[in-house]
Design a protein around this motif. Structure first.
Motif, PDB file in Angstrom:
ATOM      1  N   THR A  78       0.837  -1.207   0.000  1.00 46.86           N
ATOM      2  CA  THR A  78       0.000   0.000   0.000  1.00 46.86           C
ATOM      3  C   THR A  78       0.866   1.250   0.000  1.00 46.86           C
ATOM      4  N   ARG A  79       0.552   2.166  -0.860  1.00 49.13           N
ATOM      5  CA  ARG A  79       1.176   3.483  -0.802  1.00 49.13           C
ATOM      6  C   ARG A  79       0.389   4.301   0.224  1.00 49.13           C
TER       7      ARG A  79
ATOM      8  N   ASP B  81      -4.578   9.370   2.248  1.00 49.99           N
ATOM      9  CA  ASP B  81      -4.970   9.124   0.858  1.00 49.99           C
ATOM     10  C   ASP B  81      -4.113   7.960   0.365  1.00 49.99           C
ATOM     11  N   ASN B  82      -4.588   6.754   0.618  1.00 51.20           N
ATOM     12  CA  ASN B  82      -3.778   5.559   0.352  1.00 51.20           C
ATOM     13  C   ASN B  82      -4.149   4.919  -0.984  1.00 51.20           C
ATOM     14  N   ASP B  83      -3.144   4.299  -1.596  1.00 55.29           N
ATOM     15  CA  ASP B  83      -3.361   3.604  -2.870  1.00 55.29           C
ATOM     16  C   ASP B  83      -2.935   2.150  -2.732  1.00 55.29           C
ATOM     17  N   ASP B  84      -3.780   1.272  -3.222  1.00 51.49           N
ATOM     18  CA  ASP B  84      -3.468  -0.156  -3.226  1.00 51.49           C
ATOM     19  C   ASP B  84      -2.550  -0.430  -4.417  1.00 51.49           C
ATOM     20  N   LEU B  85      -1.290  -0.746  -4.168  1.00 45.78           N
ATOM     21  CA  LEU B  85      -0.319  -0.936  -5.250  1.00 45.78           C
ATOM     22  C   LEU B  85      -0.255  -2.378  -5.742  1.00 45.78           C
TER      23      LEU B  85
ATOM     24  N   GLY C 224      -7.993   0.010  -5.329  1.00 46.54           N
ATOM     25  CA  GLY C 224      -7.961   1.439  -5.658  1.00 46.54           C
ATOM     26  C   GLY C 224      -7.486   2.328  -4.538  1.00 46.54           C
ATOM     27  N   SER C 225      -8.036   3.534  -4.502  1.00 53.30           N
ATOM     28  CA  SER C 225      -7.622   4.539  -3.514  1.00 53.30           C
ATOM     29  C   SER C 225      -8.604   4.575  -2.347  1.00 53.30           C
ATOM     30  N   HIS C 226      -8.069   4.952  -1.195  1.00 51.85           N
ATOM     31  CA  HIS C 226      -8.897   4.955   0.020  1.00 51.85           C
ATOM     32  C   HIS C 226      -8.590   6.201   0.840  1.00 51.85           C
ATOM     33  N   ASN C 227      -9.621   6.799   1.344  1.00 49.32           N
ATOM     34  CA  ASN C 227      -9.459   7.962   2.212  1.00 49.32           C
ATOM     35  C   ASN C 227      -9.910   7.620   3.631  1.00 49.32           C
TER      36      ASN C 227
ATOM     37  N   ASP D  77      -9.321  -0.569   2.965  1.00 50.98           N
ATOM     38  CA  ASP D  77      -7.915  -0.173   2.777  1.00 50.98           C
ATOM     39  C   ASP D  77      -7.052  -1.222   3.476  1.00 50.98           C
TER      40      ASP D  77
END
Lengths: 458, 188
Positions: free
Chosen positions: A333-334, A359-363, A368-371, A401
């Protein structure tokens, strides 16, 4: 008067012995030889005994003088409890006492001051002996354990040792060794901080090692010593990793910390880069010996303290990191975190608020993205030794997330707490707190706590 | 000890024939006040001086120390005497003249005989050791205790206040001419 001269002469001899005994103390320190130090300590004890004898002797003198001179001025070398006094030799040897009572009085008063100063100086030198070891400790009890609501009764908090050996004019070092109990009761020994630094300027230091990640305010304001923090425990959302925190409280890497004085106020700044963290068994791991894929965390923090408003501080922080978990899918996860904080810390008020947004991104997957967001507000009022405080904290974590889903403490919650701190003295505090916590997603539950903590520093 | 004494005696004794330095003279002399002016402690010779050490973001010990200094100021005035009040910063990197300027202004400590001084880390430490102000730093916090040292007009130690209360630890009465002598004596 003959008697007085005789006493004065005796006191001179004793005073010289006392001063001779104290002189080697410094020399021993310079030699830094343990055996010699022990020997000189013994001599110092002897000198202190001599000072005690001096005090008694002067009292005797006073009483005799009072008997001879009932109308004598009150300033004739009296000795108060705890104030050593003696007859006065000059620095280089024993001078013969003069027959004039006024001269003897002056000499007594003068030497009293000299001996008092030597005593004060010796007391001040005690912490010169070797590397001072300081730290903190806390224990507590409550209807629930503060870090594990499933447990009840008394709890051992932590024992924290803190060392800052002085290595050179610009070389800095900081070590913090902490013994604490895990949420399951196992003893955890952790080298919480090990930092070696170089002071680039008066207020700027470059550190390398394991440090408290400088996000927000609380994490670098209060550290591990519970005695210095007003509240009984940290806000849950900025707790240390093993105690249920969801942020990487520690980073291993490089940290530039500094401050800049400006006309309008003071600017503080932090820039850091280090090993990216990972999640192991539901807990954030600092990757103390390196990141598996060479991933890194980068971050910064800047705050401003205006000259016009004492105690006020406003700041921003941000970091980005790649975090891998140990779930079967091994998600990557970013994590992008942004924070803002406001502090109003005066002689009367200790108010603070922090807000963080993720503001995380599943790499590695396709979620997808999660807030997510979290924050707290704490208000405390300093009324002498008593400091009542109140705190509200709220965390709303996206459970899709992976960063939060993989963490044992990644569930959303809100908590209200009321507490009272009482300073027993400058080094110890008693704290009471009642709190109500609502778990709002993974398991919907509410629990209350009544907690007590006894925290000290040494 | 009689044999070792003269051999090992060094800093505790002055050179032969030289007068022993007073406590005030043994302190680091050069400082900067909150107005950025150079201050030499020798300027205060011949005056009673109340010394303490502080740091500007201290919220527990230092406010009480300042309150006590204000009481001592009032008592000194009431007795028709004068004195200098010297506050030395523990942490010169943080407590620079501007920080002390803000500290004074926000607390109304604006009297001209109050001096908030900044030195170097070395001079602050030297003064702390010489006057008996033990302290250690925990990151941005300075761990220290309540303490005030009074130096008389001759530059000699006159009194010490310390511990958790406003306790007078040491004060030969003939040197404590201030009206603030009603604090209780130490049991030591």
């Amino acid at each position: 008067m003959l008697s007085l001269n005789s006493h004065a002469r005796s006191l001179c001899c004793i005073a010289v012995l006392a001063m001779m005994a104290c002189a080697p103390f410094r020399t021993a320190h310079a030699a830094a030889d343990a055996q010699q130090v022990a020997q000189l300590q013994s001599q110092l004890e002897q000198s202190l005994k001599a000072i005690d004898q001096l005090t008694a002797r002067v009292r005797e003198l006073e009483s005799r003088m009072d008997a001879v001179q009932p109308g004598a001025a009150p300033g004739t070398a009296p000795a108060t409890a705890g104030s050593p006094a003696s007859a006065a030799p000059p620095a280089t040897g024993v001078a013969p006492a003069t027959p004039a009572s006024g001269t003897a009085d002056e000499r007594l008063a003068s030497l009293e001051g000299d001996v008092a100063e030597i005593t004060a100086a010796n007391a001040a030198r005690h912490d010169d002996m070797g590397l001072p070891l300081h730290g903190f400790a806390d224990v507590g009890a409550g209807t629930r354990s503060p870090n594990n609501p499933d447990l009840h009764g008394a709890d051992v908090g932590s024992l924290d040792f803190y060392l800052t050996p002085e290595l050179g004019e610009r070389t800095r070092s900081l070590f913090e060794l902490n013994f604490k109990m895990s949420t399951t009761g196992a003893l955890v020994t952790a080298l919480e901080r090990i930092q070696l630094g170089y002071q680039l300027a008066d207020a700027t230091t470059l550190w390398l090692g394991r440090f408290h990640t400088p996000y927000g305010y609380y994490n670098t304001a209060f550290h591990h010593g519970q005695q210095i923090s007003t509240s009984l425990r940290r806000p849950k959302l900025v707790e240390f990793e093993a105690s249920g925190g969801v942020l990487p409280a520690h980073t291993v890497g490089l940290w530039l910390a500094g401050a800049k004085r400006m006309e309008m106020g003071r600017l503080t700044y932090d820039l850091y880069a280090g090993n990216a963290q990972r999640i192991v068994a539901g807990v954030i791991d600092t990757n103390n010996v390196g990141s598996p894929h060479g991933d890194a965390i980068y971050g910064g923090n800047v705050s401003f303290l205006p000259q016009a408003l004492d105690g006020f501080r406003v700041g921003l922080s941000a970091f980005t990191t790649k975090v891998e978990d140990d779930l079967v899918a091994r998600n990557l996860t970013r994590v992008n975190n942004y924070g803002v904080y406001v502090v109003y810390d005066t002689d009367r008020w200790e108010n603070m608020a922090e807000y963080y947004r993720f503001d995380n991104d599943d790499l590695s997957g396709s979620t997808g993205s999660h807030n997510s967001e979290m924050g707290y507000v704490q208000i405390a009022y300093r009324a002498g030794a008593w400091i009542p405080y109140a705190r509200y904290e709220n965390a709303d974590f996206d459970q899709t997330d992976n960063y939060f889903a993989a963490q044992r403490s990644g569930g959303s919650y809100f908590r209200t707490a009321l507490g009272l701190r009482y300073d027993l003295d400058w080094t110890s505090a008693l704290k009471l707190e009642i709190a109500e916590t609502h778990l709002t997603d993974r398991a919907t539950d509410t629990y209350e706590e009544a907690l007590m903590q006894y925290a000290i520093r040494f | 000890m009689l044999v070792l004494g003269p051999l090992l005696a060094g800093p505790c004794f002055s050179d032969a024939g030289a007068p022993r330095k007073s406590l005030l003279e043994q302190l680091p002399q050069s400082w900067i006040d909150d107005q950025g002016r150079d201050i030499n402690l020798a300027e205060f010779r011949g005056r009673r001086i109340y010394f303490t050490m502080a740091y500007a973001t201290c919220r527990r010990v230092c406010p009480m120390t300042m309150a006590h200094l204000q009481e001592l100021q009032s008592e000194t005035e009431a007795s028709g005497q004068s004195a200098e009040f010297v506050i030395i910063g523990y942490d010169p990197a943080v407590d620079d003249p501007q920080a002390w300027q803000q500290y004074r202004r926000s607390r109304g400590l604006l009297r001209e005989n109050w001096h908030f001084l900044t030195g170097t880390p070395a001079t602050a430490e030297q003064l702390a050791h010489r006057l008996g102000f033990p302290f250690w730093k925990y990151d941005k916090h300075v761990m220290h205790e309540y303490r005030i040292v009074v130096v008389d007009e001759q530059g000699k130690l006159a009194a010490e206040y310390g511990t958790g209360t406003k306790q007078l630890l040491h004060a030969p009465p003939e040197r404590l001419s201030s009206a603030g002598a009603q604090v209780r004596q130490s049991e030591k």
